[in-house]
Design a protein around this motif. Sequence first.
Motif, PDB file in Angstrom:
ATOM      1  N   LEU A   1       1.098  -0.860   0.230  1.00  0.00           N
ATOM      2  CA  LEU A   1       0.173   0.046  -0.250  1.00  0.00           C
ATOM      3  C   LEU A   1       1.120   0.980   0.060  1.00  0.00           C
ATOM      4  CD1 LEU A   1      -2.528  -1.153   2.278  1.00  0.00           C
ATOM      5  CD2 LEU A   1      -2.737  -0.309  -0.031  1.00  0.00           C
ATOM      6  N   LEU A   2       2.101   1.168   1.123  1.00  0.00           N
ATOM      7  CA  LEU A   2       2.798   1.989   0.616  1.00  0.00           C
ATOM      8  C   LEU A   2       3.643   2.820  -0.575  1.00  0.00           C
ATOM      9  CD1 LEU A   2       4.659   4.852   2.538  1.00  0.00           C
ATOM     10  CD2 LEU A   2       6.263   3.153   2.632  1.00  0.00           C
ATOM     11  N   SER A   3       3.585   1.177  -1.020  1.00  0.00           N
ATOM     12  CA  SER A   3       4.556   1.498  -2.674  1.00  0.00           C
ATOM     13  C   SER A   3       3.433   2.377  -3.915  1.00  0.00           C
ATOM     14  CB  SER A   3       4.813   0.306  -2.874  1.00  0.00           C
ATOM     15  OG  SER A   3       5.372   0.060  -4.467  1.00  0.00           O
ATOM     16  N   ALA A   4       1.966   2.444  -3.212  1.00  0.00           N
ATOM     17  CA  ALA A   4       1.051   1.951  -4.251  1.00  0.00           C
ATOM     18  C   ALA A   4       1.251   3.579  -3.738  1.00  0.00           C
ATOM     19  CB  ALA A   4      -0.088   1.321  -3.644  1.00  0.00           C
ATOM     20  N   SER A   5       0.650   3.680  -3.187  1.00  0.00           N
ATOM     21  CA  SER A   5       1.291   5.386  -2.953  1.00  0.00           C
ATOM     22  C   SER A   5       1.359   6.520  -2.977  1.00  0.00           C
ATOM     23  CB  SER A   5       0.697   5.432  -1.263  1.00  0.00           C
ATOM     24  OG  SER A   5      -0.328   4.811  -0.521  1.00  0.00           O
ATOM     25  N   VAL A   6       3.062   5.665  -2.841  1.00  0.00           N
ATOM     26  CA  VAL A   6       4.533   6.759  -3.775  1.00  0.00           C
ATOM     27  C   VAL A   6       4.521   6.909  -5.049  1.00  0.00           C
ATOM     28  CG1 VAL A   6       6.543   6.774  -4.104  1.00  0.00           C
ATOM     29  CG2 VAL A   6       5.972   5.938  -1.779  1.00  0.00           C
TER      30      VAL A   6
ATOM     31  N   LEU B   1       1.089   6.198  -7.238  1.00  0.00           N
ATOM     32  CA  LEU B   1       0.220   7.036  -7.195  1.00  0.00           C
ATOM     33  C   LEU B   1       1.063   8.808  -7.146  1.00  0.00           C
ATOM     34  CD1 LEU B   1      -2.450   8.023  -8.056  1.00  0.00           C
ATOM     35  CD2 LEU B   1      -3.277   7.923  -5.790  1.00  0.00           C
ATOM     36  N   THR B   2       1.067   8.906  -5.857  1.00  0.00           N
ATOM     37  CA  THR B   2       2.225  10.531  -5.880  1.00  0.00           C
ATOM     38  C   THR B   2       2.829  10.319  -6.826  1.00  0.00           C
ATOM     39  OG1 THR B   2       1.988   9.840  -3.824  1.00  0.00           O
ATOM     40  CG2 THR B   2       3.182  11.704  -4.349  1.00  0.00           C
TER      41      THR B   2
END
Length: 91
Positions: A17-22, A24-25
Amino acid sequence: MLQIFDKIVLGMAGMRLLSASVELTAALLMLKYNNVAVAFKINSVLAMVGPMILVTVTSIGLFGLMGRLPWSGMLIIILGVLLIFIGMSKL
């Protein structure tokens, strides 16, 4: 009903989820700056983050499998990850 997650699975999912957030950002920043040079720099940073996430999630998974997976199986998984990195470096 409250669902209880395995701590290892929660850690692995949290890292993804952290990776996906990075990711997307980074995509939103590329759109915001609307500049190929800036987008290329952002993409370069992502190229460093991706392998770190892969190694971290794999390590968490291996830690969770300790004792349930024979050492030969763990060695094969570790060698597989190493082969991925060797293959990527040959591009």
